[in-house]
Design a protein around this motif. Structure first.
Motif, PDB file in Angstrom:
ATOM      1  N   ALA A 175       0.832  -1.204   0.000  1.00  0.00           N
ATOM      2  CA  ALA A 175       0.000   0.000   0.000  1.00  0.00           C
ATOM      3  C   ALA A 175       0.864   1.251   0.000  1.00  0.00           C
ATOM      4  CB  ALA A 175      -0.929  -0.004   1.215  1.00  0.00           C
ATOM      5  N   ALA A 176       1.949   1.232   0.773  1.00  0.00           N
ATOM      6  CA  ALA A 176       2.855   2.380   0.823  1.00  0.00           C
ATOM      7  C   ALA A 176       3.528   2.600  -0.523  1.00  0.00           C
ATOM      8  CB  ALA A 176       3.900   2.174   1.913  1.00  0.00           C
ATOM      9  N   GLU A 177       3.987   1.509  -1.137  1.00  0.00           N
ATOM     10  CA  GLU A 177       4.627   1.625  -2.450  1.00  0.00           C
ATOM     11  C   GLU A 177       3.639   2.142  -3.493  1.00  0.00           C
ATOM     12  OE1 GLU A 177       7.239  -1.164  -5.450  1.00  0.00           O
ATOM     13  OE2 GLU A 177       5.500  -2.048  -4.455  1.00  0.00           O
ATOM     14  N   ASP A 178       2.455   1.559  -3.534  1.00  0.00           N
ATOM     15  CA  ASP A 178       1.443   1.962  -4.515  1.00  0.00           C
ATOM     16  C   ASP A 178       1.058   3.436  -4.353  1.00  0.00           C
ATOM     17  OD1 ASP A 178       1.444  -0.608  -5.467  1.00  0.00           O
ATOM     18  OD2 ASP A 178      -0.403  -1.207  -4.447  1.00  0.00           O
ATOM     19  N   ALA A 179       1.142   3.939  -3.118  1.00  0.00           N
ATOM     20  CA  ALA A 179       0.746   5.319  -2.852  1.00  0.00           C
ATOM     21  C   ALA A 179       1.848   6.315  -3.172  1.00  0.00           C
ATOM     22  CB  ALA A 179       0.336   5.464  -1.390  1.00  0.00           C
ATOM     23  N   GLY A 180       3.064   5.820  -3.431  1.00  0.00           N
ATOM     24  CA  GLY A 180       4.128   6.726  -3.852  1.00  0.00           C
ATOM     25  C   GLY A 180       5.271   6.907  -2.873  1.00  0.00           C
ATOM     26  N   ALA A 181       5.320   6.115  -1.785  1.00  0.00           N
ATOM     27  CA  ALA A 181       6.463   6.203  -0.872  1.00  0.00           C
ATOM     28  C   ALA A 181       7.742   5.862  -1.643  1.00  0.00           C
ATOM     29  CB  ALA A 181       6.278   5.248   0.301  1.00  0.00           C
ATOM     30  N   PHE A 182       8.851   6.559  -1.336  1.00  0.00           N
ATOM     31  CA  PHE A 182      10.103   6.335  -2.070  1.00  0.00           C
ATOM     32  C   PHE A 182      10.972   5.271  -1.419  1.00  0.00           C
ATOM     33  CE2 PHE A 182      11.232   9.558   1.046  1.00  0.00           C
ATOM     34  CZ  PHE A 182      12.489   9.138   1.495  1.00  0.00           C
ATOM     35  N   ALA A 183      10.659   4.899  -0.185  1.00  0.00           N
ATOM     36  CA  ALA A 183      11.399   3.862   0.544  1.00  0.00           C
ATOM     37  C   ALA A 183      10.545   3.414   1.713  1.00  0.00           C
ATOM     38  CB  ALA A 183      12.754   4.382   1.030  1.00  0.00           C
ATOM     39  N   VAL A 184      10.907   2.274   2.291  1.00  0.00           N
ATOM     40  CA  VAL A 184      10.133   1.775   3.427  1.00  0.00           C
ATOM     41  C   VAL A 184      11.067   1.163   4.470  1.00  0.00           C
ATOM     42  CG1 VAL A 184       9.687  -0.427   2.236  1.00  0.00           C
ATOM     43  CG2 VAL A 184       8.257   0.261   4.182  1.00  0.00           C
ATOM     44  N   VAL A 185      10.915   1.600   5.707  1.00  0.00           N
ATOM     45  CA  VAL A 185      11.617   0.976   6.831  1.00  0.00           C
ATOM     46  C   VAL A 185      10.858  -0.290   7.208  1.00  0.00           C
ATOM     47  CG1 VAL A 185      12.213   1.204   9.281  1.00  0.00           C
ATOM     48  CG2 VAL A 185      12.603   3.117   7.710  1.00  0.00           C
ATOM     49  N   VAL A 186      11.587  -1.382   7.347  1.00  0.00           N
ATOM     50  CA  VAL A 186      10.996  -2.672   7.731  1.00  0.00           C
ATOM     51  C   VAL A 186      11.597  -3.044   9.084  1.00  0.00           C
ATOM     52  CG1 VAL A 186      10.658  -5.079   7.113  1.00  0.00           C
ATOM     53  CG2 VAL A 186      10.820  -3.339   5.309  1.00  0.00           C
ATOM     54  N   GLU A 187      10.763  -3.029  10.130  1.00  0.00           N
ATOM     55  CA  GLU A 187      11.282  -3.233  11.481  1.00  0.00           C
ATOM     56  C   GLU A 187      10.755  -4.518  12.114  1.00  0.00           C
ATOM     57  OE1 GLU A 187      11.718  -1.050  15.858  1.00  0.00           O
ATOM     58  OE2 GLU A 187      10.842   0.059  14.168  1.00  0.00           O
ATOM     59  N   GLY A 188      11.667  -5.241  12.725  1.00  0.00           N
ATOM     60  CA  GLY A 188      11.299  -6.366  13.575  1.00  0.00           C
ATOM     61  C   GLY A 188      10.534  -7.473  12.881  1.00  0.00           C
ATOM     62  N   VAL A 189      11.032  -7.953  11.735  1.00  0.00           N
ATOM     63  CA  VAL A 189      10.379  -9.065  11.044  1.00  0.00           C
ATOM     64  C   VAL A 189      11.399 -10.148  10.748  1.00  0.00           C
ATOM     65  CG1 VAL A 189       8.730  -7.493   9.970  1.00  0.00           C
ATOM     66  CG2 VAL A 189      10.735  -8.213   8.676  1.00  0.00           C
ATOM     67  N   ALA A 190      10.916 -11.358  10.478  1.00  0.00           N
ATOM     68  CA  ALA A 190      11.790 -12.488  10.182  1.00  0.00           C
ATOM     69  C   ALA A 190      12.535 -12.270   8.867  1.00  0.00           C
ATOM     70  CB  ALA A 190      10.978 -13.772  10.116  1.00  0.00           C
ATOM     71  N   GLU A 191      13.690 -12.923   8.746  1.00  0.00           N
ATOM     72  CA  GLU A 191      14.551 -12.739   7.573  1.00  0.00           C
ATOM     73  C   GLU A 191      13.837 -13.085   6.274  1.00  0.00           C
ATOM     74  OE1 GLU A 191      19.129 -13.777   6.355  1.00  0.00           O
ATOM     75  OE2 GLU A 191      17.962 -15.356   7.319  1.00  0.00           O
TER      76      GLU A 191
END
Length: 272
Positions: A175-191
């Motif tokens: 949803a963030a990518e589709d809305a136009g975000a240029f990057a995304v922080v990914v926190e606390g998830v499995a590899e």
């Protein structure tokens, strides 16, 4: 300063072009001296709402205000000359409506002169991200473990460990990518989830507790420098600032009490 020696600040295009290439180096900063120290070594400086816990002694980021973020953002921009500077939007500053988000995001950018804002991105935030981007505000998204949601989650808990959570994190990122975000922080998830997101998304993923599979990494500077007794599992300590400060202050206290400081070298005398 000549045109040949003038320092060029990184832009949103520089960050976006890093996708799939040399990993982006990102750290937090909350003041001018710290920003100046890390500036030449990093691609992105985040003025994180973690300032509430790191600097102001709060037990979470929920109590951070717009005034705090603006103040610390201004300080960082005075110290950083080449890094791309992103300022967090605090809890309550963007969730109400896209209009509210734009009012606060535009204030942050106008008063700090930063290059982008970051907001924690549930699926609901897609409309807000799009509204901001269309009006000239570059947005970095944040999915997975979202510190501003601590009261809903009951603590700082890793995400994506069940099928339902995993699907939700993927939807948030898409949803963030589709809305136009240029990057995304990914926190606390499995590899494996971090790897899947990095492969599927066309925008850079910046990991914090999300493995080396991401397009970049970010840490709280004070954590990686060893300023605190406890650090999260995903932090590697690259220094012992806490120990250095403690030993230096101990030595200073000893010399003050023994009148060894100030000495002749630190004392003014009458001019002859």
């Amino acid at each position: 300063m000549s045109a040949q020696t003038q320092i060029r600040r990184k832009t949103v295009r520089d960050i976006a072009k890093a996708k799939g290439g040399t990993p982006l180096v990102c750290l937090t900063a909350y003041d001018a001296p710290r920003a100046a120290l890390i500036d030449e070594h990093v691609d992105v400086i985040l003025v994180g709402d973690s300032v509430g816990m790191v600097v102001h002694g709060l037990d979470s980021t929920v109590g951070v205000t717009m005034d705090m973020m603006v103040l610390h953002g201004q300080a960082v921009m005075r110290g950083a000359k080449q890094a791309f500077v992103v300022v967090d939007m605090p809890f309550g500053s963007y969730e109400g409506s896209p209009v509210q988000a734009f009012e606060n995001a535009s204030r942050i950018m106008m008063e700090t002169r930063c290059q982008a804002v970051k907001l924690e991105s549930g699926v609901y935030a897609g409309e807000t991200v799009r509204y901001l981007v269309e009006r000239g505000v570059p947005v970095m998204a944040h999915v997975g473990l979202r510190p501003q949601a601590i009261n809903v989650d009951g603590g700082f808990k890793a995400k994506g460990r069940t099928d339902t959570e995993r699907e939700r994190v993927i939807k948030e990122a898409r949803a963030a990518e589709d809305a136009g975000a240029f990057a995304v922080v990914v926190e606390g998830v499995a590899e494996d989830l971090a790897a899947e997101l990095t492969q599927e998304l066309s925008i850079p993923t910046i990991g914090i507790g999300a493995s080396a599979k991401c397009d970049g990494q970010i840490l709280v500077t004070e954590d990686m420098l060893g300023l605190f007794e406890w650090t999260p599992k995903f932090v590697r300590r690259y220094g012992n600032v806490k120990g250095e400060i403690s030993s230096s202050v101990e030595k200073y206290a000893e010399e003050v009490r023994s009148r060894a400081f100030p000495g002749e070298a630190e004392t003014y005398s009458l001019k002859s």
